[in-house]
Design an enzyme around this catalytic site. Sequence first.
Site, short mmCIF file in Angstrom:
data_model
loop_
_atom_site.label_atom_id
_atom_site.label_comp_id
_atom_site.label_asym_id
_atom_site.label_seq_id
_atom_site.Cartn_x
_atom_site.Cartn_y
_atom_site.Cartn_z
N GLU A 118 20.98 -0.80 0.46
CA GLU A 118 22.01 -0.64 1.97
C GLU A 118 22.30 -1.02 2.79
O GLU A 118 21.66 -2.77 2.49
CB GLU A 118 20.21 -0.06 2.21
CG GLU A 118 20.91 0.76 3.99
CD GLU A 118 19.50 1.38 4.98
OE1 GLU A 118 18.59 2.06 3.96
OE2 GLU A 118 19.80 1.24 5.82
N LYS A 160 10.37 3.08 8.62
CA LYS A 160 11.40 3.17 7.39
C LYS A 160 12.64 1.67 7.97
O LYS A 160 12.85 0.90 6.87
CB LYS A 160 12.01 4.03 7.85
CG LYS A 160 12.94 4.28 6.31
CD LYS A 160 14.53 3.96 6.39
CE LYS A 160 14.91 3.87 5.58
NZ LYS A 160 16.39 3.35 5.65
N ASP A 176 5.26 -5.09 -6.65
CA ASP A 176 4.89 -3.81 -6.67
C ASP A 176 5.27 -2.76 -5.60
O ASP A 176 4.29 -2.27 -5.11
CB ASP A 176 3.61 -3.68 -7.44
CG ASP A 176 3.06 -1.87 -7.98
OD1 ASP A 176 3.72 -0.76 -7.16
OD2 ASP A 176 2.33 -1.24 -8.51
N HIS A 219 26.14 -1.20 12.25
CA HIS A 219 25.53 -0.19 10.70
C HIS A 219 27.22 0.58 9.99
O HIS A 219 27.30 0.03 9.27
CB HIS A 219 24.62 0.96 11.28
CG HIS A 219 24.26 1.48 9.90
ND1 HIS A 219 22.97 0.80 9.43
CD2 HIS A 219 23.57 2.94 9.42
CE1 HIS A 219 22.15 1.92 7.91
NE2 HIS A 219 22.60 2.88 8.26
P1 NDP Z 1 -1.81 -8.99 -14.41
O1 NDP Z 1 -3.19 -7.84 -14.83
O2 NDP Z 1 -0.24 -9.82 -15.05
O3 NDP Z 1 -2.99 -9.83 -14.07
C1 NDP Z 1 -2.41 -11.22 -13.57
C2 NDP Z 1 -3.17 -12.92 -14.18
O4 NDP Z 1 -2.51 -13.85 -14.69
C3 NDP Z 1 -4.53 -12.50 -13.56
O5 NDP Z 1 -5.29 -11.29 -15.52
C4 NDP Z 1 -3.71 -14.55 -14.69
O6 NDP Z 1 -4.87 -14.37 -16.16
C5 NDP Z 1 -2.89 -14.71 -14.65
N1 NDP Z 1 -2.76 -15.78 -13.38
C6 NDP Z 1 -2.20 -16.95 -13.25
N2 NDP Z 1 -2.36 -18.06 -12.20
C7 NDP Z 1 -3.40 -17.02 -11.58
C8 NDP Z 1 -4.00 -17.99 -10.33
N3 NDP Z 1 -3.08 -18.25 -9.32
N4 NDP Z 1 -4.43 -15.91 -9.87
C9 NDP Z 1 -4.68 -14.68 -10.29
N5 NDP Z 1 -4.05 -15.16 -11.70
C10 NDP Z 1 -3.68 -15.98 -12.30
O7 NDP Z 1 -2.09 -8.76 -12.68
P2 NDP Z 1 -2.83 -7.58 -11.92
O8 NDP Z 1 -3.60 -7.60 -12.32
O9 NDP Z 1 -2.76 -8.26 -11.48
O10 NDP Z 1 -2.09 -5.88 -11.91
C11 NDP Z 1 -0.42 -5.83 -11.25
C12 NDP Z 1 0.38 -4.89 -11.96
O11 NDP Z 1 -0.47 -3.72 -12.38
C13 NDP Z 1 1.23 -4.86 -11.43
O12 NDP Z 1 2.44 -4.60 -12.51
C14 NDP Z 1 1.27 -3.45 -11.12
O13 NDP Z 1 2.10 -2.46 -11.05
C15 NDP Z 1 0.45 -2.75 -11.80
N6 NDP Z 1 -1.07 -1.74 -11.73
C16 NDP Z 1 -0.43 -1.22 -9.77
C17 NDP Z 1 -1.75 -0.16 -9.70
C18 NDP Z 1 -1.95 0.91 -8.64
O14 NDP Z 1 -1.39 -0.28 -7.94
N7 NDP Z 1 -3.01 1.35 -8.27
C19 NDP Z 1 -2.82 0.85 -11.01
C20 NDP Z 1 -2.45 0.01 -12.43
C21 NDP Z 1 -1.47 -1.39 -13.01
P3 NDP Z 1 -5.97 -15.30 -16.73
O15 NDP Z 1 -7.09 -15.72 -15.80
O16 NDP Z 1 -6.11 -14.74 -17.97
O17 NDP Z 1 -4.85 -16.38 -16.96
#
Ligand code: NDP
Length: 409
Positions: free
Chosen positions: A73, A250, A266, A363
Amino acid sequence: MNKKFYQMTLKERLDHLNLSADSRAILEQTALDAVVANNLIENQISEFEIPLGLAQNFVINDKKILIPMATEEPSVIAAASNGARMAQSFVAEISQRLMRGQIVFYDVKNLSVLTEKIATHHDAIFKKAQEAYPSIVKRGGGLRHIDSRFFDSGFLSIDFQIDVKDAMGANIVNAILEGVSALFYEWFPDEKILFSILSNYATESLVTVTCEIPVERLSKTGDGLAVAKKIERASQFAKLDAYRAATHNKGIMNGIEAVVIATGNDSRAVNAAVHAYAARSGTYQGLGDWSVSADKLFGTLTLPLAVASVGGGTKVLEKAKVALEIMQITDAQSLAKTIAAVGLAQNLAALRALVSEGIQKGHMSLQARSLALSVGASGDEVSALTQLLRQEKKMNQALAASLLKKLRE
Ligand code: NDP
């Protein structure tokens, strides 16, 4: 046997579409790593580009920051930069950052047995939650609180507040809920679980950003106080009228979503949370408050912003990584504060334009460029046609097309 679309290679999928050579060539222009693109989504056929720009003039918690924004936009990035210039600085705060997940029982037979057992066995639940996602516990996160809410019609939501550190947390929360659900199935064989899932209504991840602006900064013609008072009235009206509130919000989301997308976050989750929060009183209202006191305009915006600096698309999309690098942001809370400041700047710029010269002037002058592109101007024609359009009182596609024709004669 014919392959299903999802089983085809990228080439087979494009063959299957039977496109013109030109259209196929457009889809074949890609930048992402092919393996990433094909594995991030299903049935992938190409990529979808939108421009990435940098908002200027932002100082948040005394730190200067350039903010990447991805948007199609015109005028969004200019407005954010303009709002930040007027505000000069923002103060942003977060008091907690937890994500909520729900395990929902339905047709509950014995409410007191359910709630009492859960309330008196927190230790076992916390242990199960740890086992379900040990790595988040190692990072200092994990389950923090358990509550319950009973609804008419026999629903019971057990709510879990979870520290997901720098992640958005959907998968982390869902994995923990699955672990705890298994325990609940054991404990309550006569009760029924409908589902367990993260809630996007991130009321435990609120960010508040404020700014204060000497009214003379709002106008070059000395009527800054009048402009400030109208901004205050406009923010009041957005609380009263859902028709206005939707447009008001918006405008805020113009900026928020652009940073959310640029950082691989997301946008659906953020949108759902923000609009649910806007309706928290039971009536959909405009977000943000503006008030005038002692020749200053005060702005404040509170939002649920469960954004991440890790996980999701933040690290697999190369440009999202660069966006975080440009901002020098490595943690989720700094990103949320930055995004909230962009929302407040965007709101300020929109309201100021709306109550003074009107939104169309600025705009449309920025829209002129996209209008020129939309009628097929290319190369030097774009700026020449943009200049011509800006001299016109009203601009539209027909006028742009006829001016382009004249330019080419
Ligand atoms: P991920 O599944 O990618 O998990 C994030 C991973 O990052 C953690 O498991 C951790 O793995 C690693 N990590 C590394 N550094 C850090 C830190 N400092 N803090 C936290 N984690 C860290 O992401 P999310 O669980 O956040 O899920 C987000 C995704 O899920 C997005 O793609 C979203 O679109 C999607 N989603 C959204 C839904 C909704 O909004 N309702 C439903 C389902 C999916 P480790 O500790 O094992 O190394």
